[in-house]
Enzyme design. Structure first.
Site, PDB file in Angstrom:
ATOM      1  N   ARG A  36       0.821  -1.215   0.000  1.00  0.00           N
ATOM      2  CA  ARG A  36       0.000   0.000   0.000  1.00  0.00           C
ATOM      3  C   ARG A  36       0.855   1.265   0.000  1.00  0.00           C
ATOM      4  O   ARG A  36       0.456   2.286  -0.563  1.00  0.00           O
ATOM      5  CB  ARG A  36      -0.933   0.003   1.200  1.00  0.00           C
ATOM      6  CG  ARG A  36      -2.060  -0.987   0.997  1.00  0.00           C
ATOM      7  CD  ARG A  36      -3.079  -0.895   2.106  1.00  0.00           C
ATOM      8  NE  ARG A  36      -4.326  -1.486   1.674  1.00  0.00           N
ATOM      9  CZ  ARG A  36      -5.129  -2.194   2.462  1.00  0.00           C
ATOM     10  NH1 ARG A  36      -4.820  -2.404   3.715  1.00  0.00           N
ATOM     11  NH2 ARG A  36      -6.245  -2.689   1.989  1.00  0.00           N
ATOM     12  N   GLY A 355     -10.565  -8.905  -2.004  1.00  0.00           N
ATOM     13  CA  GLY A 355      -9.352  -9.119  -1.221  1.00  0.00           C
ATOM     14  C   GLY A 355      -8.754 -10.502  -1.412  1.00  0.00           C
ATOM     15  O   GLY A 355      -7.549 -10.639  -1.661  1.00  0.00           O
ATOM     16  N   GLY A 378     -13.391  -4.289   0.049  1.00  0.00           N
ATOM     17  CA  GLY A 378     -14.788  -3.863   0.212  1.00  0.00           C
ATOM     18  C   GLY A 378     -15.183  -2.801  -0.788  1.00  0.00           C
ATOM     19  O   GLY A 378     -16.292  -2.816  -1.330  1.00  0.00           O
TER      20      GLY A 378
END
Ligand code: ADP
Ligand code: MG
Length: 398
Positions: A36, A355, A378
């Protein structure tokens, strides 16, 4: 709808608030997966190169009690960011107040500061997660423009995205958010055809809205994974000990009727007697699933059928593993479909959302073989459902 990006605004000398998703996994206080952070670097580097003053912030985990303030500090992430940028990152261990304001005031063009986990504001009254209007207003007062590059939280209306945006003149997307908007949003709006959707995962109930939305847009919907068994049951097959959502059988019947032949379930499965990585595997036709076995993966004929559909496709969106891929013995369906997608990369747009699906293809070492792997679990699911994401909607239109 096209959204403004960092390239559409003047950045030099501006205090640029940058909402990133640095919600990285930590093990014993160390970052165990820095993907990330890596993904956010292009936007941060661009802002710094343009002479902006970058004020970076993110959430990290959930904050429920005072002890979380220690284990969920972003300081370790700030250190790693500094190494990756080869530049000092001033870390302010606060989410508001004079120390933060003073540090921002002393920033020079091309310098970068990071402040503490936005969810520290959740400890008393969930101010971040419930989008407390005062908090959004305060954070907005710290900068001149807002850049959103956090797709993982785009399905939430929090103070650190929507709250700031409501109180600042300019909100634009960073490069990562832009990619998600273009690939997921753009594809759903205007897919090259044939458009094949592949849906798997554990439960029908998690994916009802995705199935409904993709049935409207896609030419074919291939269904595997645990959720396929509720559909098999709806078709009248006995499914042994396979995953079943009894209360969704009627819905599955409705979806099959609505699909008018678009849904392809395949006609064979891999079963096992127990849910165990060492369990012996059997190939069964769907009409012959023994009562003491459970479906763990799609079968070889189904793999071949799915491959055929994939090879003809110009667009593929995939959400949800097709079997229990965590057990190597039952990962073949998921792996074969991943490999088929890698093969068509040059002729088609291939997008992976979800995911566990993303984890699966990364585990197979195929991460580079797709047009786009979404960074939000999500959020990508809600995007595929056709929902408007508040963290995308608040970005200024072009
Ligand atoms: P994603 O995160 O990609 O949206 P889901 O969370 O919906 O995917 O589903 C992933 C899970 O589904 C995996 O843990 C996988 O083991 C499980 N699964 C897939 N096929 C089966 C099956 N036949 N039986 C039980 N679980 C399954
Ligand atoms: Mg999942």
């Amino acid at each position: 709808m096209a959204k403004k990006t960092v390239k559409d605004i003047d950045i030099k000398g501006k205090k640029v608030l940058v909402r990133v998703d640095f919600n990285v996994p930590l093990k014993d206080g160390k970052i165990s997966d820095e993907n990330r952070i890596i993904q956010a670097l292009p936007t941060i580097k661009y802002i710094l190169a343009q002479g902006g003053k970058a004020i970076i912030f993110s959430h990290l985990g959930r904050i429920k009690e005072a002890a979380d303030l220690k284990s969920k500090s972003l300081s370790v992430v700030a250190n790693r960011l500094s190494e990756l940028l080869e530049q000092d990152v001033v870390f302010v261990p606060e989410t508001r107040g004079k120390a933060l304001e003073d540090a921002i005031d002393t920033l020079k063009n091309g310098e970068i500061l990071m402040f503490e986990n936005t969810r520290f504001e959740d400890l008393e009254g969930k101010k971040e997660s419930k989008n407390d209007p005062e908090l959004g207003k305060y954070w907005a007062s710290l900068g001149d423009v807002l850049v959103i590059d956090a797709f993982g939280t785009a399905h939430r209306s929090h103070a650190s995205n929507v709250g700031i945006s409501n109180n600042i003149g300019t909100t634009v997307a960073g490069f990562l958010l832009e990619k998600e908007i273009n690939f997921i949003g753009g594809t759903l709006e205007n897919p090259q055809r044939p458009f094949v959707a592949i849906l798997g995962g554990a439960k029908v109930s998690d994916k009802i809205e995705v199935i409904k939305n993709l049935l409207k847009i896609a030419d074919r919907v291939l269904i595997g994974g645990g959720m396929a068994y509720t559909f098999f049951k709806a078709q009248g097959y006995e499914i042994g000990k396979s995953l079943l959502e009894e209360d969704k059988i009627d819905l599955a019947k409705e979806l099959l009727a609505l699909a008018d032949g678009k849904i392809i379930l395949g006609d064979d499965v891999i079963t096992a007697k127990t849910f165990d990585p060492e369990s012996e595997k059997n190939v069964r036709s769907v009409e012959d699933i023994p009562s003491d076995e459970m479906g763990m993966d799609i079968g070889p004929r189904t793999i071949a059928r799915f491959e055929k559909e994939i090879k003809a496709a110009k667009t593929v969106v995939w959400n949800g593993p097709l079997g229990v891929f965590e057990f190597p013995r039952f990962a073949e369906g998921t792996r074969s479909v991943a490999e088929a997608l890698v093969e068509i990369k040059d002729q088609a747009t291939t997008i992976i959302g979800g995911g566990d699906s993303a984890a699966a293809v990364i585990q197979f070492g195929l991460a580079d073989g797709f047009t786009h792997i979404s960074t939000g679990g999500g959020a990508s699911l809600e995007y595929l459902e056709g929902k408007i994401l508040p963290g995308v909607a608040c970005v200024d239109d072009k």
